[in-house]
Motif scaffolding. Sequence first.
Motif, PDB file in Angstrom:
ATOM      1  N   ASN B 365      11.894  61.749  57.755  1.00  9.42           N
ATOM      2  CA  ASN B 365      11.374  60.814  56.772  1.00  9.42           C
ATOM      3  C   ASN B 365      10.008  61.246  56.243  1.00  9.42           C
ATOM      4  O   ASN B 365       9.684  61.055  55.075  1.00  9.42           O
ATOM      5  N   ILE B 366       9.208  61.831  57.135  1.00  4.51           N
ATOM      6  CA  ILE B 366       7.890  62.305  56.722  1.00  4.51           C
ATOM      7  C   ILE B 366       8.036  63.493  55.767  1.00  4.51           C
ATOM      8  O   ILE B 366       7.358  63.570  54.744  1.00  4.51           O
ATOM      9  N   ASP B 367       8.977  64.407  56.098  1.00  6.23           N
ATOM     10  CA  ASP B 367       9.205  65.542  55.199  1.00  6.23           C
ATOM     11  C   ASP B 367       9.547  65.037  53.810  1.00  6.23           C
ATOM     12  O   ASP B 367       9.065  65.550  52.804  1.00  6.23           O
ATOM     13  N   LEU B 368      10.402  64.023  53.773  1.00  2.00           N
ATOM     14  CA  LEU B 368      10.807  63.467  52.493  1.00  2.00           C
ATOM     15  C   LEU B 368       9.624  62.892  51.744  1.00  2.00           C
ATOM     16  O   LEU B 368       9.414  63.146  50.561  1.00  2.00           O
ATOM     17  N   ALA B 369       8.839  62.096  52.458  1.00  2.00           N
ATOM     18  CA  ALA B 369       7.688  61.451  51.830  1.00  2.00           C
ATOM     19  C   ALA B 369       6.711  62.510  51.332  1.00  2.00           C
ATOM     20  O   ALA B 369       6.145  62.387  50.244  1.00  2.00           O
ATOM     21  N   ASN B 370       6.544  63.580  52.106  1.00  2.00           N
ATOM     22  CA  ASN B 370       5.660  64.657  51.668  1.00  2.00           C
ATOM     23  C   ASN B 370       6.174  65.293  50.380  1.00  2.00           C
ATOM     24  O   ASN B 370       5.421  65.560  49.452  1.00  2.00           O
ATOM     25  N   GLU B 371       7.473  65.512  50.347  1.00  2.00           N
ATOM     26  CA  GLU B 371       8.084  66.126  49.168  1.00  2.00           C
ATOM     27  C   GLU B 371       7.855  65.251  47.932  1.00  2.00           C
ATOM     28  O   GLU B 371       7.475  65.730  46.870  1.00  2.00           O
ATOM     29  N   LEU B 372       8.051  63.964  48.107  1.00  2.00           N
ATOM     30  CA  LEU B 372       7.953  63.065  46.962  1.00  2.00           C
ATOM     31  C   LEU B 372       6.513  62.898  46.478  1.00  2.00           C
ATOM     32  O   LEU B 372       6.275  62.490  45.357  1.00  2.00           O
ATOM     33  N   THR B 373       5.538  63.171  47.338  1.00  2.00           N
ATOM     34  CA  THR B 373       4.141  63.008  46.932  1.00  2.00           C
ATOM     35  C   THR B 373       3.457  64.367  46.849  1.00  2.00           C
ATOM     36  O   THR B 373       2.254  64.453  46.994  1.00  2.00           O
ATOM     37  N   ARG B 374       4.254  65.408  46.640  1.00  2.00           N
ATOM     38  CA  ARG B 374       3.745  66.764  46.571  1.00  2.00           C
ATOM     39  C   ARG B 374       2.353  66.864  45.984  1.00  2.00           C
ATOM     40  O   ARG B 374       1.461  67.445  46.522  1.00  2.00           O
ATOM     41  N   ASN B 375       2.195  66.263  44.806  1.00  2.00           N
ATOM     42  CA  ASN B 375       0.905  66.403  44.159  1.00  2.00           C
ATOM     43  C   ASN B 375       0.254  65.053  43.900  1.00  2.00           C
ATOM     44  O   ASN B 375      -0.567  64.898  43.011  1.00  2.00           O
ATOM     45  N   GLY B 376       0.655  64.083  44.678  1.00  2.00           N
ATOM     46  CA  GLY B 376       0.101  62.753  44.463  1.00  2.00           C
ATOM     47  C   GLY B 376      -0.694  62.305  45.669  1.00  2.00           C
ATOM     48  O   GLY B 376      -0.768  63.004  46.672  1.00  2.00           O
ATOM     49  N   ARG B 377      -1.257  61.119  45.554  1.00  2.00           N
ATOM     50  CA  ARG B 377      -2.066  60.592  46.631  1.00  2.00           C
ATOM     51  C   ARG B 377      -1.184  60.158  47.795  1.00  2.00           C
ATOM     52  O   ARG B 377      -0.108  59.618  47.593  1.00  2.00           O
ATOM     53  N   ARG B 378      -1.641  60.387  49.013  1.00  3.29           N
ATOM     54  CA  ARG B 378      -0.898  59.906  50.183  1.00  3.29           C
ATOM     55  C   ARG B 378      -1.664  58.745  50.780  1.00  3.29           C
ATOM     56  O   ARG B 378      -2.521  58.935  51.633  1.00  3.29           O
ATOM     57  N   SER B 379      -1.359  57.563  50.317  1.00  4.42           N
ATOM     58  CA  SER B 379      -2.116  56.426  50.826  1.00  4.42           C
ATOM     59  C   SER B 379      -1.450  55.819  52.049  1.00  4.42           C
ATOM     60  O   SER B 379      -1.991  55.883  53.137  1.00  4.42           O
TER      61      SER B 379
END
Lengths: 243, 659
Positions: B365-379
Amino acid sequence: MAAQRTPDGPPPPPAVQKLRIQYARRGRLRYSSTRDFGRALERALRRSGVPMAYSAGFHPHPKISYANGAATGAASEAEYFEISVTEQVDPDSVATALNEALPDGLDIVSVVDAQPGALADRLQASRWLLEFPGVEPADLERAVAGFMAQEHVEVERMFKKGLKSYDARGPVERAVTGVSEDGCAILTMVVRHTTPAVRPDDVLSAIAAATSFAPPQSPKATRLAQGIWSSETESVADPLAAD
Amino acid sequence: MSGESIFSALEPLLEKVSKPIQYVGGELNSTVKDWHVGGHGPGGEDLTVRWALMYPDAYEVGVPNQGVMILYEVLNERPDALAERSYAVWPDMEALLREHGLPQFTVDGHRPIGDFDVFGLSFSTELGYTNMLTALDLAGIPLHAADRTDEHPIVVMGGHASFNPEPVADFIDAAIVGDGEEAVLAATDIISEWKARGKPGGRLEVLRRLAATGGVYVPAFYDVDYLPDGRIQRVAPAEAGVPWRIDKHTVMDLDAWPYPKKPLVPLAESVHERMSVEIFRGCTRGCRFCQAGMITRPVRERSITGIGEMVEAGLAATGFEEVGLLSLSSADHTEIGEIAKGLADRYEGTNTGLSLPSTRVDAFNIDLANELTRNGRRSGLTFAPEGGSERIRKVINKMVTEEDLIRTVAAAYGAGWRQVKLYFMCGLPTETDEDVLQIAEVAKRVIETGRQVAGHNDIRCTVSIGGFIPKPHTPFQWAAQLGPEETDARLYKLRDAIRADKRYGRSIGFRYHDGKPGIVEGLLSRGDRRVGRVIEQVWRDGGRFDGWSEHFSYDRWMAAAETGLEGTGVDVAWYTTREREESEVLPWDHIDSGLDKEWLWQDWLDAIDETEVEDCRWTPCFDCGVCPQMGTDIEIGPTERTLLPLTVLGSGKQDMLRS
Ligand code: B12
Ligand code: SF4
């Protein structure tokens, strides 16, 4: 492990052109606020493909600046904002595309290349139309005449920082009453932009304070124009016209 | 004349209410059709079928609702039908409408609700029931179905709450259970045919025809008998031709229903400022508390290419800056990795955010979330372990160990996420104080680990916890709900345990919902027809917007229950904190969710034994009953298709460039 992430990739492309845009807020959409318009505009810009310039960082924002929006509930033919784009575009095509992408009632009136100087400096006064359904034209005329005969009329309004009291008569440069085509009593007026801004409802409270005027329902206000105020010609000139 | 807009009468009121924009309509992609689109028959018969669809909560909550948006579009695509939307009006507007004698209206055409053929309400939560009564009353529709005539719309409810429509049986004419896409079209066919023939037999006849399909529940056609002790003796058809049980509807091929094609874009701010694409329906993880998982079986996936097309079409139609990949457990899509990567590649550089309501607790799930926020903020990231101790997680069948959880959050903080939100429930069957206090230990370990991997102390974890409410059609439908005082006492102990340790104090946030509203929700969830009087009494006493803490009054509900249930021998505790026995006839037994009641009972026994059950997507069918009963099957990938790179968004730019 790196805790502090920074966006990778190149910085956003720079802005190469600034556009000034006039739009109208009509009909039932006059109940939209400037913030509501902001969201609708950002979406319309994305839909239509305008090559917007963005700020840098993790949360890039499109470069848009708004000027002097009319209060929620007032219709307007003359609201303004500026956008910056990353490729040279043809203003008329932008107008067509944006109009297509915005909901009916939020309509683009014109798009021009920005001239030097701040847009806000060109928005010195507004011309307003107020329609008073259920009011006798003669009553309105008498009330407005009574109000214009005063030099100062103080009104109060609640601001974020508390109640403020200010003159709502001085900035009113002209006020003419009449009857619309469908027989409704109307008031057309030119109000200079001061701080705090004197809004149509302030003028109305001032008229009520100066006379015993009390319309059965609040009038419908429409901003007809905004622009450069000339005291000689007593007119409001198009802020987007070339110098 | 019927179908006339009341906007001009409404306009002067708009000056006087809060947020008038919510009443004006005109959203991008909204539709107003001609009142007579369907034309007339040879004898002047009115051939248009008109639906007013209402989400009975405030506009800002209702307007992003997918269910209503889908049905609105599906119905409006039909040439002989029209659908308009309505939402609950705030008390200031309600008072003005009453003062000026104006009805509940649609925001599209500002047409009176009473002029439509069908008034369809979507209930994702039972707390909207009082708002339905306001709408009916304002619309001039008698509150009780029994008092309505041929002049009134047919009042139909749908959404998850219709899996137990009994508490509102007096107020609705019919309930449609399950997926709505095909069901509303089938109902429209029946109504259309009946209108074309000049409405033979009136209202009763059209309800009979709807009921005869077996997929529409008409409460008036069923009798409920009670035992002397207050339990239900039986629920039986009151006339011939009415089925004993009512089937839920299941849309099998989601790719054939790519709705909403043109999501609504409200001008006003709403609770959900993004567009959503439903990537699959149903969930077979088998969490025992989860009604949504139980009643939406089996799992039906939308294909990766179907998803890609919906995202693209939706963005082009709306200009939203964020797309949510919606489902009950989005990381479970068989091709979620490819979907996430494909979309992230496709929209790279377009400032389009992608999000996934992540609840599953694992590293994937973390890999997925990382992928989806590749260049966005990780709040922030959200996980739902639901239960604090390993033991209670076995009871609820949430198969995740504390080690899994710690590993997962460590990976999250390591990847630069700052804030982790953990969802829990309190009052689960067999739960003790220890189970709940373990949440404090988990939270401390989360922070401890987070500080280590992040290398700094600027990380947070929020514990969010609410009371468990047993729901119909789940293995916990027999369970006792924990009383409000006991719930609150346990929550306070947990709060104190979290706050006691100064080393973590500021890093752990604690948010909880107190026990009282949960009792009312419990009453409405597992109530029977006798609860209708309580709802009506609350409404008469001024109850509105019960989902809003500033409007909700526990005391008003309890007082109304006192009078409403008088003479029945049962009370609020009987409905909520009482454990049921296997033999008891439950108020919703005649609503067929496909789940086999014996299987549910066995799963309830397994829960008490702390025995877990696997997911039927990856292990053999465990005979929950749905597939054979409904003639369905799990519909999952992988399809092994891929998302094609595509010129996306803003292809209109070419026409604007200066040559
Ligand atoms: C997005 C979402 C939200 C959003 C947006 C809500 C909104 N306005 O739509 C937000 C964050 C605001 C939210 C809030 C809440 N949510 Co929520 N939410 C969801 C989520 C993830 C998706 C909902 C969705 O769009 N589903 C897809 C649509 C297509 O399905 P649908 O609405 O059920 O509609 C179909 C049928 O039901 C039917 N239908 C619906 N209406 C009608 C009407 C008629 C007349 C007919 C014939 C048919 C019909 O046809 C539709 C098409 O097939 C679901 C989980 C899920 N995947 O379903 C949870 C879920 C619906 N939410 C849930 C809950 C509990 C809540 C809250 C109460 C949480 C809280 N404690 O505050 C609030 C309630 C808000 C409110 N007053 O409505 C639960 C419902 C509990 C249950 N039934 O067991 C769910 C199932 C999550 C869960 N697993 O527990 N939610
Ligand atoms: S019947 Fe079997 S395959 Fe179908 S949802 Fe139930 S357990 Fe899964």
